[in-house]
Structure formats: structure tokens, C-alpha cells
Scaffold this motif. Structure first.
Motif, PDB file in Angstrom:
ATOM      1  N   ALA A 143       0.836  -1.209   0.000  1.00 24.74           N
ATOM      2  CA  ALA A 143       0.000   0.000   0.000  1.00 24.74           C
ATOM      3  C   ALA A 143       0.868   1.255   0.000  1.00 24.74           C
ATOM      4  O   ALA A 143       0.629   2.208  -0.751  1.00 24.74           O
ATOM      5  CB  ALA A 143      -0.935  -0.019   1.204  1.00 24.74           C
ATOM      6  N   LEU A 144       1.906   1.235   0.839  1.00 24.26           N
ATOM      7  CA  LEU A 144       2.744   2.426   1.003  1.00 24.26           C
ATOM      8  C   LEU A 144       3.564   2.716  -0.259  1.00 24.26           C
ATOM      9  O   LEU A 144       3.690   3.868  -0.682  1.00 24.26           O
ATOM     10  CB  LEU A 144       3.691   2.232   2.202  1.00 24.26           C
ATOM     11  CG  LEU A 144       3.015   2.301   3.577  1.00 24.26           C
ATOM     12  CD1 LEU A 144       3.931   1.713   4.648  1.00 24.26           C
ATOM     13  CD2 LEU A 144       2.639   3.746   3.918  1.00 24.26           C
ATOM     14  N   ILE A 145       4.107   1.696  -0.848  1.00 24.84           N
ATOM     15  CA  ILE A 145       4.953   1.914  -2.025  1.00 24.84           C
ATOM     16  C   ILE A 145       4.102   2.351  -3.222  1.00 24.84           C
ATOM     17  O   ILE A 145       4.429   3.317  -3.919  1.00 24.84           O
ATOM     18  CB  ILE A 145       5.780   0.649  -2.345  1.00 24.84           C
ATOM     19  CG1 ILE A 145       6.807   0.416  -1.235  1.00 24.84           C
ATOM     20  CG2 ILE A 145       6.460   0.772  -3.716  1.00 24.84           C
ATOM     21  CD1 ILE A 145       7.615  -0.857  -1.366  1.00 24.84           C
ATOM     22  N   TYR A 146       2.987   1.676  -3.424  1.00 27.18           N
ATOM     23  CA  TYR A 146       2.192   2.012  -4.620  1.00 27.18           C
ATOM     24  C   TYR A 146       1.442   3.336  -4.485  1.00 27.18           C
ATOM     25  O   TYR A 146       1.187   4.003  -5.488  1.00 27.18           O
ATOM     26  CB  TYR A 146       1.231   0.859  -4.958  1.00 27.18           C
ATOM     27  CG  TYR A 146       1.927  -0.310  -5.632  1.00 27.18           C
ATOM     28  CD1 TYR A 146       2.467  -0.188  -6.913  1.00 27.18           C
ATOM     29  CD2 TYR A 146       2.067  -1.530  -4.981  1.00 27.18           C
ATOM     30  CE1 TYR A 146       3.112  -1.248  -7.524  1.00 27.18           C
ATOM     31  CE2 TYR A 146       2.709  -2.607  -5.589  1.00 27.18           C
ATOM     32  CZ  TYR A 146       3.232  -2.451  -6.871  1.00 27.18           C
ATOM     33  OH  TYR A 146       3.874  -3.498  -7.478  1.00 27.18           O
ATOM     34  N   GLN A 147       1.121   3.749  -3.244  1.00 31.04           N
ATOM     35  CA  GLN A 147       0.476   5.061  -3.116  1.00 31.04           C
ATOM     36  C   GLN A 147       1.454   6.178  -3.477  1.00 31.04           C
ATOM     37  O   GLN A 147       1.048   7.256  -3.886  1.00 31.04           O
ATOM     38  CB  GLN A 147      -0.133   5.258  -1.706  1.00 31.04           C
ATOM     39  CG  GLN A 147       0.843   5.253  -0.526  1.00 31.04           C
ATOM     40  CD  GLN A 147       1.559   6.576  -0.293  1.00 31.04           C
ATOM     41  OE1 GLN A 147       1.005   7.641  -0.580  1.00 31.04           O
ATOM     42  NE2 GLN A 147       2.776   6.504   0.233  1.00 31.04           N
TER      43      GLN A 147
END
Lengths: 432, 424
Positions: free
Chosen positions: B411-415
Motif C-alpha cells: 500500500a505504502l509503495i504504490y500510493q
């Protein structure tokens, strides 16, 4: 000066081992492997593989050809074409291609389809009336004789390409009474012509109902007879006029002429417990000699790597080679498209997981399930003497492995060929 | 108090980019929003501040260039050793992908075939049957319909399983009783013991287990070299993964993170035994290809980048692109996936990697074709060939199911990825 001379033999051997064979024998022009995206270093593993097969006496000899973009990147032979006669395997050795005949027969029939003389959905009996009353195996009577029933659907021309006609072979692993009957009728007798052959087959029951399951069998031989009837020409004459002459496949034929016998490889079989010996019986010899009448579209051709490369390149080029058009691109597209439903493929996928069948070739539909490197859309077939070829339209690669050993499925030559070719292909175009 | 203050200070100072194995480039030039990347800092800080993790490092790269490499907290709270992409961590099951790549180098050489029966190389498996009934002392078996093959090992469909801590069935109990994973076993002993234990299912059915350890033994037999030597020669030296190894030499002990678990009161406690800790100690004999390696984020990123590059990194070719392609294609049909889709919905199995087949079903942002695995101490990696991203998360918390770190990481990387390439 002396020192230099002394080094010459070594250098000569070195050069001989790295110099590509002449383009003449290859059937296609050659080019440096690196210019085609292959690692020359990694291609040495092809040499090593052939050397292993030969030095361990698994095979007498073998040839491997690899081409990309219409150019030969690798073509080498190892071992012997005939051990007793001390004839080495060569790039121009003539060998029995057996079932690798099938794609050629399929192309021949598609030539007639393109001319509007034959339709894939035509009933077989419209061309070969002997099949009008063909029966289907339906179990055994108490006395061991076969029960039969009428077909629920007619055999169509299409079924001859996709092995859904219900025909079988003698000696299949899942031999049924139908296979026994094929054996008894000695269906591949070389002294029958295709007309006689077809009429014998028509007296034998189908193994399964047409259009149900993929059953490997004499479908492509019957298709050869269809080509004869539709074209009005003998099958060998038709192939020569429509495929071999236009493509310059000068060494491809049903029988080996006298002046080429010195290039014809011996056929070997495994010796139980290890090693190989010339195959017993003369079935694999007489049928390829002058006087044989059966032009088997399912397995009767002899050929050379150079010839077969040209045939494959024609397909990879969407039906054309060196300005000679054999098929249209849309016909090749259809030929190499998956034809059957998943539920019809149990037998095919038992030895080729991830594959469907096209028209005369198997087509890769699921790369992962195949457990082999490759590309979806790759198509291939193999021959009973352990030969195999594949064509990868995405990578524009053709590979052929030729040897002469029975039985064909003993060594995983298809797996070995795909593995060794793709490990050397370091500039891939289709990995997404 | 002292450690907390230090960890707070560390958060303000990003770790040097040099450490993480690949050259760095400004995030914005690689399609990442620097502003949104700060959310990763915050999330890591929360994990540490809440006392959930002692320390955590996340690093990822795009197009072969490092976008982000930051850490929070401690690798060892008692010693005040900060967490970084250079910290030695037990990567447990992230070892598996490395072992499978090593085996594929032998496949490419023609010395091993994916379709070889395992017993061709390890004859002790010739008579191994499938469990039918009975207790752990005298389980009844029947012959398998197809013998387990090399590709079954690589896709966890061999019928092998793990000990009782993972597999509560009779077969799992037999693994316990035979001490299969005792650090004192050699790989040969592990293989011989495992071969006497029934398969838990027909080959072809997914069961997570000892498959890759057995594959490690296959590598030893086929190559004629101990697994550690083979991995070093084939992968770690050419890929410059100098910090990846089975046992930590005394001189490097100071860089090894402590292994934690959540205590009964919810606070972190140090795990001193169990959890295969013995595998990493000097004197351990078992070279576990399924879970025995120590590595760093920096090293593992290089391994991932090699895979993303189609088998090559900085001129060192490990595999051909077509081999990598095959390894990262799904091979197990939905009906045969067992528990795989329970803990990894939307994933199929490739060779050594889980392969994302259905982004929607996975419940996480990503790209179809992404491949990944994780380790028992909550470590994670993924490789997204569509977006050209490789990402590694290092921490040391047992068990891996304690928190949903994989979900958070993705979630963190793709956001933060604001310029995407795979919009389908």
C-alpha cells in the motif's frame, strides 16, 4: 616460425569447432549468434548436450539447428549417422522425420482449402465415400469381439487435422481392441497405396466418437488421401509440386533415391540395459526405399535439417519464403491457433501439459503449466525416431533436433531442446 | 528511554543511499512523489513507536535505481544497534527463491530437468508413498499416481510438508518426531529422513513445506558441491551479495539483528531458542535452502534486480530471460492450490515465487505478473515487472503473521508511485 607451424593443428581444430557450417547445408543463411540475440558462450551448452547424448551412447548421432529472424545461429552435428558404416552425422544427413511429416501434410491440405477446393467443415465421406458407414467401438461382446455403434456426428475434414476423428494407431500406450485390430490389419504395410490404405482403415471401427476427444492416430494419413482425391494428383506429386519444389526442399521425399543412400542415416533402438543397436526388422527401412507405395502423410517423409528449416521458416514468415507464397498469413494464423476445448485435451496434455492443438501442430497456450521455457503461441511437433522441432513466432526462433532412435518418447528431447535454446537466448523480445 | 530517543533521532536522518546495493536517483525522476514517500517514514515510525517492531527497513528501486532506503528503530534494542539496509537479518523463506534460481542454473546447463523425478537424483525418494491413514508411528501409505518431480519441489506441489508447528496433521507430527530440521543434520540426513515420511498429498497439490530444502540437496548431488559453496559461486559472488550466507562468522555477529516476538503482555521479547535459530549459529550443519540464509536488504535488492533484469545484473548473467519468464508464470491451477490462496489470495505459484494473477482478488495494489515471497521473521520482497519495481522489507519479528506488513508495504509503495506504466 616453427613454433607457429606447431600451433596450427590446434588452431585449426579450434577454428573448426567455432566456425559455423556453410550456409548451403543450412537451408537458410547464417549469421553470428550475438547478432541474433544468442550468447555464443551459452550456445556451447548445445555442443555439450549433444556430446553427452552421443558419448553416453544414448544416441548414435544428432544434429541441432537454431535460427532466428530467418538466419541460422547454430547448426552442428555430433556422433554417427551410421556407426557400422563409419558415416558421421552431418548437417545434410537424410533422416526419417516420421510424425514431423504431419505439419507438411496439413500445409498441403490447407493449400487446397485456400483454393476453395476443400473445406475444413466438409464431411470426410464427401471425399472418401468408404467412410460413409464407418462404425465406432462400443465395448466388447462376451466372445471378445467388438461391439460397434454408428457415429453420433460425422467425421469432418477439420477432425483429421486436430486428431478428433476417432482414428487411432496400433501400439498406442492405451491400446484398445481397436488398436489390436489396426495391428492385425497391418495398416502401415508399405505395399498398399493411399487409396487401399484408406479403404482398410474405413473397415475398422473408430476408437471413440468423432469430435469428442483428441486421439492420436492415422488422421493425417487419411488427410493425405483426401489431398490426392481433391487435387487429382498422387500425394507425393502434389507435395513436390506445391511445397518441396517451390521451397527448395530438395532432400524431402517418401523414398530415398539410390544416389542419396550414402547420406541416409541408420535407425537405432534402445538396448534394454543400456546402449543402442540398429533397429530390428526392416519396417523402418523398406518403407523408405524405392518400391514402397504408401505415401504416409502422418509419418512417411525423410528430410534434412536444411529442408525442414526452410519449411519452418515459411510458416514463421506467415506462409512465404524467398518470394514464394505457400499460404496466406491468415491461414497460418488459423493453423497455429488453439482448436479444441480444454475437456478434449486430456490425452494431449498427458504428455504436453499447457498445449492445445492447432491444425497439424501443437500450440502452447499456457507457458507456466508447460514447465518449459518458451512463448505462448509457440508450436511444434515431434517424430517417432526422437526428432522434434518448434517454432516461436514471438521470438522469431526455429529449432530442430534430429536423431534416429526408437522409441521416440524415451528421452525428453523436446524438453532438452527448448531448455538449451532458450537458456542461450539472452535478448528476448517477449517476456511480458 | 535511551533507545527510544535514539530511534527518534534516526528517523530524522535518512540512511545513506549507498548502502542499498543499487545506485540511487531522485524519487521524482523515477515516478515517485517525495511527499507521499514521507508516509512510509511515518508508517515505519509508528510500528516502532507502538512497540510492535524493534526495527524495520524498507528499500525499493525502480528501473534499477534506488528510490527509497530508510529505516526506523533498532536491529538490537539491548545493544543499541540501529536497523539499516546493511543489517544482517534471518531471511528464512526468502531463501527459497535463491535456491530455486540456483537450481535453474543447473537446468540451463542441462544437468537437471524440471521433469526429472526427484528419486532420479535422490534415490531415497524412490519408495516414498502418499499418506492414507494411521498414527505417526505406523502411517499407511500408497504409491503416488505420479512421482514427485523437480518442478513439483519448485512449486510446493511435491506432497512434502513442514513439521507440526505448521502442519498439524499426522504427517506433520512425523516430521517433528524425526527431527528433520535439526540444525545438526546435514542436508543429506535431512533428505534421507524426509524420504521416510509419507507425502501428505498427491504430487501436484500445493502444500507448503520441505520441498526447497530437498531441492537444495538435489543441487548438492547434481553439482557435487555443498549448497553453501554452490550458492556462493553461482550467485553471491557474481551478484556481489557479500552479506548473504548460512552461518554468521564471529567477526560479523555484531551486525546480526536480534530476533523478537510478541510476548504475552504484547511487548516485544527476544526469541532465544526455537524458530530455527540454531541454523544460523556457528557449527550448524544444516544448509537449509528453504530457510537458512542470513542476508541484508541491500544484498537481496541485488538479487531481485537480477530477476527483474531478466537474469542479469551489472554484466553478470545468472539466467536467461526466457528462464526467468518461465519461473514467473503461474503453474498451479486453482483447483490444486490448497492453502496458497488462503494466505495469498490472487496468487498462483511460479518456480520458487508466488505470482500475482488477479490484482483484485489480492486486495492490494500491484500489477499482474508481480512475483514475491516472504520470510518467517516478517520480511518481504516483491518484484513488479510491469512497473519495474523491486522492493525489500527487513525486520526480525516472529511469526510473520503477527502484523500485516506485506499489505502495508505494498500500500505504502504504490500510493507513492504517481507515474504508473501498467494501467490495465
Amino acid at each position: 616460425m616453427k613454433r607457429r607451424l606447431g600451433a596450427w593443428p590446434v588452431i585449426a581444430i579450434l577454428l573448426a569447432s567455432i566456425t559455423p557450417f556453410t550456409a548451403l547445408a543450412a537451408g537458410l543463411p547464417s549469421a553470428p549468434p550475438e547478432s541474433l540475440g544468442f550468447s555464443a558462450e551459452r550456445l556451447k551448452r548445445v555442443d555439450a548436450m549433444m556430446q553427452r547424448y552421443v558419448s553416453q551412447q544414448k544416441l548414435a548421432g544428432m544434429t541441432i539447428a537454431i535460427a532466428r529472424d530467418g538466419k541460422v545461429a547454430y547448426l552442428r552435428s555430433a556422433g554417427m549417422a551410421d556407426i557400422a558404416a563409419k558415416r558421421p552425422m552431418r548437417d545434410d544427413t537424410i533422416a526419417r522425420y516420421y510424425s514431423m511429416t504431419k505439419p507438411i501434410t496439413a500445409v498441403a491440405a490447407l493449400v487446397l482449402v485456400e483454393e476453395g477446393k476443400l473445406r475444413l467443415d466438409d464431411e470426410l465421406a464427401a471425399y472418401l465415400p468408404e467412410f460413409k458407414d464407418v462404425k465406432v467401438y462400443a465395448g466388447q461382446n462376451a466372445d471378445g469381439s467388438m461391439k460397434t455403434e454408428a457415429p453420433t456426428k460425422p467425421i469432418r475434414v477439420r477432425d483429421l487435422f486436430t486428431h478428433t476423428s476417432g482414428f487411432t494407431y496400433a501400439g498406442m500406450a492405451d491400446q484398445t481392441p481397436v488398436g489390436d485390430a489396426y495391428e492385425k490389419a497391418d495398416i502401415m504395410r508399405p505395399d498398399r497405396n493411399l487409396d487401399e490404405f484408406s479403404k482398410v482403415i474405413a473397415t475398422l471401427p473408430l476408437k471413440v466418437q468423432p469430435r469428442t476427444d483428441y486421439t492420436y492416430g492415422v488422421s493425417t494419413d487419411v488427410l493425405g488421401r483426401v489431398v490426392e482425391v481433391v487435387s487429382g494428383q498422387a500425394f507425393d506429386t502434389f507435395l513436390k509440386a506445391r511445397i518441396f519444389d517451390p521451397l527448395g526442399m530438395t532432400d524431402t521425399s517418401f523414398t530415398v533415391p539410390e544416389d542419396k543412400l550414402a547420406r541416409f542415416a541408420e535407425i537405432y533402438e534402445m538396448v534394454p540395459g543400456g546402449g543402442i543397436q540398429p533397429a530390428k526388422g526392416d519396417g523402418a527401412r523398406t518403407r523408405f526405399r524405392d518400391g514402397a507405395r504408401l505415401h504416409s502423410g502422418g509419418g512417411g517423409l525423410v528430410s534434412t535439417v536444411g529442408d525442414y528449416l526452410r519449411f519452418c521458416q515459411m510458416l514463421l514468415n506467415d506462409g512465404e519464403l524467398d518470394g514464394v507464397r505457400i499460404l496466406s498469413p491468415k491461414t497460418v494464423e488459423l493453423m497455429t491457433a488453439p482448436q479444441l476445448r480444454p475437456d478434449q485435451l486430456a490425452f494431449l496434455q498427458s504428455f504436453m501439459p499447457g498445449y492445445n492443438t492447432g491444425l497439424g501442430v501443437a500450440v502452447l497456450t499456457d507457458l507456466g503449466r508447460s514447465e518449459l521455457p518458451g512463448s505462448v503461441g509457440e508450436y511444434n511437433w515431434a517424430g517417432a525416431a526422437s526428432t522434434v522441432f518448434f517454432i516461436d513466432p514471438k521470438e522469431k526462433v526455429i529449432a530442430i533436433l534430429i536423431t534416429q532412435l526408437f522409441p521416440g518418447l524415451h528421452y525428453p528431447v523436446r524438453e532438452d531442446l527448448k531448455t538449451v535454446v532458450y537458456q542461450a537466448l539472452i535478448e528476448a523480445r517477449n517476456v511480458d | 528511554m535511551w533507545t527510544k530517543a535514539l530511534s527518534f533521532l534516526l528517523l530524522l536522518a535518512p540512511i545513506q543511499a549507498l548502502a542499498a546495493g543499487l545506485p540511487a536517483a531522485p524519487p521524482a525522476s523515477l515516478g515517485f512523489s517525495p511527499e507521499r514517500l514521507a508516509r512510509i517514514d511515518d508508517a515505519m515510525k509508528r510500528y516502532v513507536d507502538d512497540g510492535k517492531l524493534a526495527g524495520i527497513n524498507i528499500a525499493f528501486a525502480r528501473d534499477g535505481k534506488l528510490v527509497y532506503d530508510k529505516s526506523a528503530g533498532m536491529a538490537d534494542m539491548a545493544r543499541g544497534l540501529p536497523m539499516s539496509s546493511d543489517t544482517l537479518v534471518r531471511i528464512y523463506s526468502m531463501t527459497k527463491a535463491i535456491t530455486v534460481v540456483a537450481a535453474m542454473t543447473l537446468v540451463e546447463e542441462g544437468r537437471l530437468r524440471l521433469t526429472d523425478p526427484v528419486s532420479m537424483h535422490l534415490p531415497e525418494f524412490a519408495g516414498t508413498g502418499v499418506y492414507v491413514e494411521g498414527g505417526p508411528d505406523a502411517p499407511k501409505t500408497r504409491p503416488p499416481k505420479t512421482p514427485p518431480k523437480i518442478f513439483h519441489l519448485m512449486t510446493h506441489t511435491s506432497g512434502l510438508t513442514y513439521p507440526g508447528g505448521y502442519d498439524k496433521t499426522v504427517v506433520g507430527k512425523v516430521y517433528d518426531e524425526k527431527n528433520v530440521f535439526d540444525a545438526g543434520n546435514t542436508l543429506e540426513e535431512l533428505s534421507r529422513k524426509t524420504a521416510t515420511i509419507p507425502l501428505t498429498d498427491e504430487p501436484g497439490e500445493y502444500h507448503y513445506g520441505a520441498s526447497i530444502d530437498i531441492l537444495g540437496r538435489v543441487i548438492e548431488v547434481v553439482s557435487g558441491k555443498p549448497l553453501d559453496v554452490f550458492l556462493r559461486e553461482r550467485l553471491f559472488v557474481p551478484l556481489k551479495m557479500d552479506d548473504t550466507m548460512f552461518t554468521v562468522p564471529p567477526g560479523q555477529r555484531g551486525r546480526l539483528a536480534e530476533l523478537y516476538t510478541k510476548g504475552p503482555d504484547g511487548k516485544l521479547v527476544v526469541l532465544k531458542q526455537g524458530a530455527g535459530l540454531g541454523l544460523y549459529e556457528a557449527g550448524a550443519k544444516l544448509l537449509s535452502g528453504g530457510g537458512g540464509l542470513v542476508s541484508t536488504t541491500a544484498d537481496y535488492l541485488r538479487f531481485c534486480q537480477m530477476m527483474l533484469n531478466g537474469g542479469e545484473l551489472d554484466g553478470a548473467r545468472i539466467l536467461s530471460p526466457k528462464t526467468v519468464q518461465l519461473m514467473t508464470r503461474g503453474q498451479v491451477s486453482p483447483a490444486h492450490r490448497g492453502s496458497l490462496n488462503d494466505f495469498s489470495p490472487g496468487y498462483d505459484m511460479g518456480l520458487g515465487f508466488g505470482v500475482l494473477e488477479d490484482v483484485g482478488a489480492s486486495g492490494m495494489p500491484g500489477s499482474a505478473g508481480e512475483f514475491r515471497w516472504g520470510g518467517a521473521a516478517s520480511t518481504e520482497f516483491f518484484i513488479d515487472p510491469s512497473e519495474k519495481i523491486v522492493a525489500v522489507l527487513s525486520t526480525q519479528l516472529m511469526p510473520g503473521s503477527t502484523y500485516r506488513l506485506r499489505e502495508d508495504m505494498k500500500a505504502l509503495i504504490y500510493q507513492a508511485l504517481v507515474e504508473q506504466r501498467d494501467g490495465q
